[in-house]
Design a protein around this motif. Structure first.
Motif, PDB file in Angstrom:
ATOM      1  N   GLY A  49       0.759  -1.189  -0.069  1.00 15.20           N
ATOM      2  CA  GLY A  49      -0.166  -0.062  -0.160  1.00 15.20           C
ATOM      3  C   GLY A  49       0.835   1.223  -0.093  1.00 15.20           C
ATOM      4  O   GLY A  49       2.072   1.186   0.329  1.00 15.20           O
ATOM      5  N   GLY A  50       0.148   2.299  -0.099  1.00 17.27           N
ATOM      6  CA  GLY A  50       1.046   3.676  -0.286  1.00 17.27           C
ATOM      7  C   GLY A  50       0.751   4.431  -1.488  1.00 17.27           C
ATOM      8  O   GLY A  50      -0.072   4.191  -2.122  1.00 17.27           O
ATOM      9  N   TYR A  69       5.231   2.807 -22.786  1.00 14.51           N
ATOM     10  CA  TYR A  69       6.022   1.700 -22.079  1.00 14.51           C
ATOM     11  C   TYR A  69       6.159   1.871 -20.379  1.00 14.51           C
ATOM     12  O   TYR A  69       7.090   0.800 -20.140  1.00 14.51           O
ATOM     13  CB  TYR A  69       7.172   1.432 -22.635  1.00 14.51           C
ATOM     14  N   GLU A  70       5.720   2.972 -19.757  1.00 14.35           N
ATOM     15  CA  GLU A  70       5.777   2.883 -18.555  1.00 14.35           C
ATOM     16  C   GLU A  70       4.349   3.026 -17.744  1.00 14.35           C
ATOM     17  O   GLU A  70       3.642   2.294 -17.110  1.00 14.35           O
ATOM     18  CB  GLU A  70       6.594   4.093 -18.005  1.00 14.35           C
ATOM     19  N   ALA A  71       3.628   4.166 -17.987  1.00 13.99           N
ATOM     20  CA  ALA A  71       2.327   4.493 -17.275  1.00 13.99           C
ATOM     21  C   ALA A  71       1.255   3.408 -17.666  1.00 13.99           C
ATOM     22  O   ALA A  71       0.789   2.965 -16.814  1.00 13.99           O
ATOM     23  CB  ALA A  71       1.959   5.816 -17.922  1.00 13.99           C
ATOM     24  N   ALA A  72       1.049   3.186 -19.060  1.00 12.40           N
ATOM     25  CA  ALA A  72      -0.224   2.306 -19.374  1.00 12.40           C
ATOM     26  C   ALA A  72       0.258   0.760 -18.795  1.00 12.40           C
ATOM     27  O   ALA A  72      -0.823   0.268 -18.306  1.00 12.40           O
ATOM     28  CB  ALA A  72      -0.386   2.374 -20.915  1.00 12.40           C
ATOM     29  N   PRO A  73       1.610   0.013 -18.952  1.00 10.19           N
ATOM     30  CA  PRO A  73       1.545  -1.183 -18.499  1.00 10.19           C
ATOM     31  C   PRO A  73       1.439  -1.311 -16.809  1.00 10.19           C
ATOM     32  O   PRO A  73       1.129  -2.110 -16.355  1.00 10.19           O
ATOM     33  CB  PRO A  73       3.064  -1.520 -18.884  1.00 10.19           C
ATOM     34  N   MET A  74       1.993  -0.249 -16.229  1.00  4.95           N
ATOM     35  CA  MET A  74       2.104  -0.337 -14.839  1.00  4.95           C
ATOM     36  C   MET A  74       0.574   0.097 -14.370  1.00  4.95           C
ATOM     37  O   MET A  74      -0.101  -0.677 -13.484  1.00  4.95           O
ATOM     38  CB  MET A  74       2.796   0.815 -14.217  1.00  4.95           C
ATOM     39  N   ALA A  75      -0.203   0.810 -15.321  1.00  6.06           N
ATOM     40  CA  ALA A  75      -1.515   0.896 -14.689  1.00  6.06           C
ATOM     41  C   ALA A  75      -2.461  -0.263 -14.986  1.00  6.06           C
ATOM     42  O   ALA A  75      -3.231  -0.613 -14.207  1.00  6.06           O
ATOM     43  CB  ALA A  75      -2.294   2.276 -15.718  1.00  6.06           C
ATOM     44  N   PHE A  76      -2.225  -0.895 -15.932  1.00  8.52           N
ATOM     45  CA  PHE A  76      -2.832  -2.264 -16.168  1.00  8.52           C
ATOM     46  C   PHE A  76      -2.595  -3.407 -15.058  1.00  8.52           C
ATOM     47  O   PHE A  76      -3.426  -3.772 -14.719  1.00  8.52           O
ATOM     48  CB  PHE A  76      -2.316  -2.936 -17.613  1.00  8.52           C
ATOM     49  N   ILE A  77      -1.309  -3.452 -14.907  1.00 12.36           N
ATOM     50  CA  ILE A  77      -1.004  -4.323 -13.610  1.00 12.36           C
ATOM     51  C   ILE A  77      -1.490  -3.736 -12.254  1.00 12.36           C
ATOM     52  O   ILE A  77      -2.365  -4.574 -11.586  1.00 12.36           O
ATOM     53  CB  ILE A  77       0.397  -4.388 -13.367  1.00 12.36           C
ATOM     54  N   VAL A  78      -1.730  -2.754 -12.072  1.00 12.82           N
ATOM     55  CA  VAL A  78      -2.279  -2.229 -10.842  1.00 12.82           C
ATOM     56  C   VAL A  78      -3.664  -2.373 -10.732  1.00 12.82           C
ATOM     57  O   VAL A  78      -4.319  -2.670  -9.923  1.00 12.82           O
ATOM     58  CB  VAL A  78      -2.106  -0.632 -10.455  1.00 12.82           C
ATOM     59  N   GLU A  79      -4.169  -2.080 -11.855  1.00 16.41           N
ATOM     60  CA  GLU A  79      -5.695  -2.355 -12.029  1.00 16.41           C
ATOM     61  C   GLU A  79      -6.352  -3.658 -11.814  1.00 16.41           C
ATOM     62  O   GLU A  79      -7.172  -4.042 -11.095  1.00 16.41           O
ATOM     63  CB  GLU A  79      -6.208  -1.850 -13.220  1.00 16.41           C
TER      64      GLU A  79
END
Length: 79
Positions: A49-50, A69-79
């Protein structure tokens, strides 16, 4: 836990500096953890968390995260 590069504090917008200060001065303050690797920082945020922050500032007016190659892939994983 909050993760942000505090080495760029002098370039931050005043509202963002106030936000980070509010994280530090709560009843139960957030602790800073910043590795400098977005993948590692986001991974730790997912596990414990955080807040992960990479704001725009006076040096990088559009921010530095690349969407494709940074924001979209991380958003997909976090979602």
């Amino acid at each position: 836990i909050y993760s942000v590069n505090e080495g760029n504090t002098k370039y931050w917008h005043p509202w963002f500096s106030a936000y980070v200060d509010s994280l530090k001065h709560r009843k139960e303050p957030y602790r800073a953890r910043y590795i400098g690797s977005m993948v590692a920082d986001v991974h730790r945020t997912i596990l414990y968390g955080g807040v992960f922050c990479y704001p725009d500032d006076a040096k990088n007016t559009s921010g530095k995260l690349r969407y494709l190659y940074e924001a979209a892939p991380m958003a997909f994983i976090v979602e």
